[in-house]
Design an enzyme around this catalytic site. Structure first.
Site, PDB file in Angstrom:
ATOM      1  N   SER A 127       0.832  -1.200   0.000  1.00  0.00           N
ATOM      2  CA  SER A 127       0.000   0.000   0.000  1.00  0.00           C
ATOM      3  C   SER A 127       0.867   1.250   0.000  1.00  0.00           C
ATOM      4  O   SER A 127       1.975   1.255   0.561  1.00  0.00           O
ATOM      5  CB  SER A 127      -0.867  -0.019   1.259  1.00  0.00           C
ATOM      6  N   TYR A 152      -2.091  -1.734  10.959  1.00  0.00           N
ATOM      7  CA  TYR A 152      -2.334  -2.184   9.578  1.00  0.00           C
ATOM      8  C   TYR A 152      -1.167  -1.759   8.674  1.00  0.00           C
ATOM      9  O   TYR A 152      -0.583  -2.569   7.958  1.00  0.00           O
ATOM     10  CB  TYR A 152      -3.655  -1.605   9.051  1.00  0.00           C
ATOM     11  N   LYS A 156       2.076  -3.921   6.527  1.00  0.00           N
ATOM     12  CA  LYS A 156       2.501  -3.818   5.123  1.00  0.00           C
ATOM     13  C   LYS A 156       4.014  -3.594   5.045  1.00  0.00           C
ATOM     14  O   LYS A 156       4.706  -4.205   4.239  1.00  0.00           O
ATOM     15  CB  LYS A 156       1.745  -2.687   4.407  1.00  0.00           C
TER      16      LYS A 156
HETATM   17  C1  UD1 Z   1      -6.713   3.898   3.860  1.00  0.00           C
HETATM   18  C2  UD1 Z   1      -5.293   3.568   4.167  1.00  0.00           C
HETATM   19  C3  UD1 Z   1      -4.717   2.708   3.082  1.00  0.00           C
HETATM   20  C4  UD1 Z   1      -5.555   1.487   2.917  1.00  0.00           C
HETATM   21  C5  UD1 Z   1      -6.964   1.893   2.576  1.00  0.00           C
HETATM   22  C6  UD1 Z   1      -7.824   0.656   2.438  1.00  0.00           C
HETATM   23  C7  UD1 Z   1      -3.829   5.055   5.389  1.00  0.00           C
HETATM   24  C8  UD1 Z   1      -3.195   6.382   5.425  1.00  0.00           C
HETATM   25  N1  UD1 Z   1      -4.540   4.797   4.314  1.00  0.00           N
HETATM   26  O1  UD1 Z   1      -6.668   4.782   2.753  1.00  0.00           O
HETATM   27  O2  UD1 Z   1      -3.417   2.318   3.406  1.00  0.00           O
HETATM   28  O3  UD1 Z   1      -5.001   0.679   1.921  1.00  0.00           O
HETATM   29  O4  UD1 Z   1      -7.452   2.737   3.608  1.00  0.00           O
HETATM   30  O5  UD1 Z   1      -8.623   0.393   3.505  1.00  0.00           O
HETATM   31  O6  UD1 Z   1      -3.696   4.292   6.279  1.00  0.00           O
HETATM   32  N2  UD1 Z   1     -13.214  10.186   3.544  1.00  0.00           N
HETATM   33  C9  UD1 Z   1     -14.240  11.047   3.819  1.00  0.00           C
HETATM   34  N3  UD1 Z   1     -15.392  10.546   4.351  1.00  0.00           N
HETATM   35  C10 UD1 Z   1     -15.574   9.205   4.589  1.00  0.00           C
HETATM   36  C11 UD1 Z   1     -14.508   8.319   4.271  1.00  0.00           C
HETATM   37  C12 UD1 Z   1     -13.334   8.850   3.764  1.00  0.00           C
HETATM   38  O7  UD1 Z   1     -14.125  12.265   3.614  1.00  0.00           O
HETATM   39  O8  UD1 Z   1     -16.634   8.817   5.084  1.00  0.00           O
HETATM   40  C13 UD1 Z   1     -11.966  10.720   2.958  1.00  0.00           C
HETATM   41  C14 UD1 Z   1     -10.731  10.486   3.787  1.00  0.00           C
HETATM   42  O9  UD1 Z   1     -10.523  11.531   4.681  1.00  0.00           O
HETATM   43  C15 UD1 Z   1      -9.655  10.413   2.704  1.00  0.00           C
HETATM   44  C16 UD1 Z   1     -10.381   9.859   1.492  1.00  0.00           C
HETATM   45  O10 UD1 Z   1     -11.760  10.039   1.737  1.00  0.00           O
HETATM   46  O11 UD1 Z   1      -9.214  11.691   2.379  1.00  0.00           O
HETATM   47  C17 UD1 Z   1     -10.119   8.377   1.253  1.00  0.00           C
HETATM   48  O12 UD1 Z   1     -10.353   7.670   2.455  1.00  0.00           O
HETATM   49  P1  UD1 Z   1     -10.364   6.072   2.508  1.00  0.00           P
HETATM   50  O13 UD1 Z   1     -11.216   5.542   1.429  1.00  0.00           O
HETATM   51  O14 UD1 Z   1     -10.682   5.667   3.907  1.00  0.00           O
HETATM   52  O15 UD1 Z   1      -8.867   5.661   2.134  1.00  0.00           O
HETATM   53  P2  UD1 Z   1      -7.468   6.159   2.745  1.00  0.00           P
HETATM   54  O16 UD1 Z   1      -7.606   6.663   4.111  1.00  0.00           O
HETATM   55  O17 UD1 Z   1      -6.832   7.041   1.732  1.00  0.00           O
END
Ligand code: UD1
Length: 341
Positions: A127, A152, A156
């Site tokens: 990742s 987590y 990795k």
């Molecule tokens: C996270 C992990 C990544 C992992 C992936 C899969 C980290 C930094 N990142 O990615 O390693 O492979 O999950 O589970 O550990 N968001 C919202 N509202 C929501 C959900 C998300 O605004 O309800 C935003 C988050 O703030 C982020 C983006 O959407 O900016 C993506 O979030 P998400 O899909 O959870 O993935 P990551 O956090 O990037």
């Protein structure tokens, strides 16, 4: 028929899409999955897309005896793609031992059995989380690895090191470490997709559930980041594009002896999109509004990260091609199928 490939976690989200692409490319697939975060009906979806039902073994990869039995009963496995792992960042903070046990024991058991059963290579799901908050974007494979911010993420990093140390010790295997950015979307047939259990933690499943009325509204986690619109920026990659990269990586490992025993590739589009831009893309592509509000920042979130995918583009001959609006359309079609709309 090409070589036999073992796909661990093959009924999961990225695993199932990769099984489809492996079968489309002529590989014979054996899946092992403990169904802890997936459903055996996924096998029907795979079969209805490719016309081939993969061999399925319901077992846990942390169970070394079960794995040994799988290799004995399915002789001739040449490659492994290891998706079997727990992947919820928040849960890993609550249950670190579960994460270390699942993710590391699975990998160790697989590596241990590979030489004995003549398995040549393993593709590992890593990742972009290994880069932490990058000093600069886009980020390439030479960027420093930052201390992990969750168990987590740590699994990795440690897994990558375990593979490198094992190969350095002279183990007769090869490996390709694939560092995924943010995989999203679903197969265009709507026969397989992401099936989160409970309340989705990731952006796109939450977004599609909000659009479908299953969740009241999506919360955008923060709009005061140092980004053009204040929301976080990620590199969202279509899951089918991602799946295809695994097939290319497997072929490279099995067919070419002129390459390094361990290779690392970033898998992303090279394009950063903000949360608000992703919502806009969904609305444009589907004509469906996403009820959403701006909320607090989520602890541990990275502000912005996107890939420099040049190495994968040049060395693998792979490029992400699915346009983001197409990906969002597929994600929505899958959500509608799941909710019976
Ligand atoms: C996270 C992990 C990544 C992992 C992936 C899969 C980290 C930094 N990142 O990615 O390693 O492979 O999950 O589970 O550990 N968001 C919202 N509202 C929501 C959900 C998300 O605004 O309800 C935003 C988050 O703030 C982020 C983006 O959407 O900016 C993506 O979030 P998400 O899909 O959870 O993935 P990551 O956090 O990037």
């Amino acid at each position: 028929m090409k070589e036999k490939i073992l796909v661990t976690g093959g009924t999961g989200y990225i695993g199932s899409h990769t099984v489809v692409e492996l079968q489309n490319a002529g590989y014979e697939v054996v899946i092992i999955d403990n169904l802890s975060n997936s459903n055996a009906q996924v096998l029907d979806g795979i079969e209805s897309i490719t016309g081939i039902r993969p061999v399925f073994v319901e077992a846990d990869c942390t169970d070394a005896a079960a794995l040994r039995k799988l290799f004995e009963e399915n002789p001739g496995i040449k490659g492994i793609i290891n998706f079997a792992a727990s992947k919820a960042v928040g849960e890993s903070v609550q249950k670190p031992l579960l994460y270390y046990r699942n993710n590391l024991n699975t990998l160790i058991n697989l590596l241990d059995l590979m030489p004995e059963f003549g398995v040549k290579g393993i593709v590992f799901s890593s990742s972009c989380t290994v880069y932490g908050e990058p000093d600069a974007n886009p980020i390439d494979e030479t960027a420093p690895i930052k201390p992990a911010t969750s168990p987590y993420g740590n699994t990795k990093q440690i897994s990558e090191e375990i593979i490198e140390d094992y190969i350095k010790s002279g183990a007769p295997i090869k490996s390709i470490l694939l560092r995924y950015f943010n995989p999203i979307g679903a197969h265009p047939s709507s026969k397989i997709g992401e099936l989160p259990l409970g309340v989705p933690q990731n952006l796109v499943p939450y977004l599609t559930q909000a659009a479908a009325g299953i969740r009241k509204e999506l919360t955008v986690f923060g709009n005061d980041y140092n980004t053009p619109d204040g929301s976080c920026v990620r590199d969202y990659i279509d899951v089918v594009d991602l799946a295809k990269a695994h097939v290319i990586a497997m072929k490279r490992m099995l067919d070419r002896d002129d390459k390094d025993a361990v290779e690392i590739f970033n898998l992303g589009t090279g394009r950063g999109l903000s949360v608000l831009e992703l919502i806009a893309s969904f609305e444009r592509a589907t004509g469906v509004k996403v009820p959403h509000k701006i909320g607090e920042r989520r602890a541990g979130d990275i502000e912005k990260i996107w890939a420099d995918p040049k190495k994968a583009n040049e060395d693998l001959g792979w490029t992400a091609v699915v346009p983001i609006d197409e990906t969002m359309k597929n994600a929505w079609a899958w959500q509608c199928k799941v909710t019976g709309k």
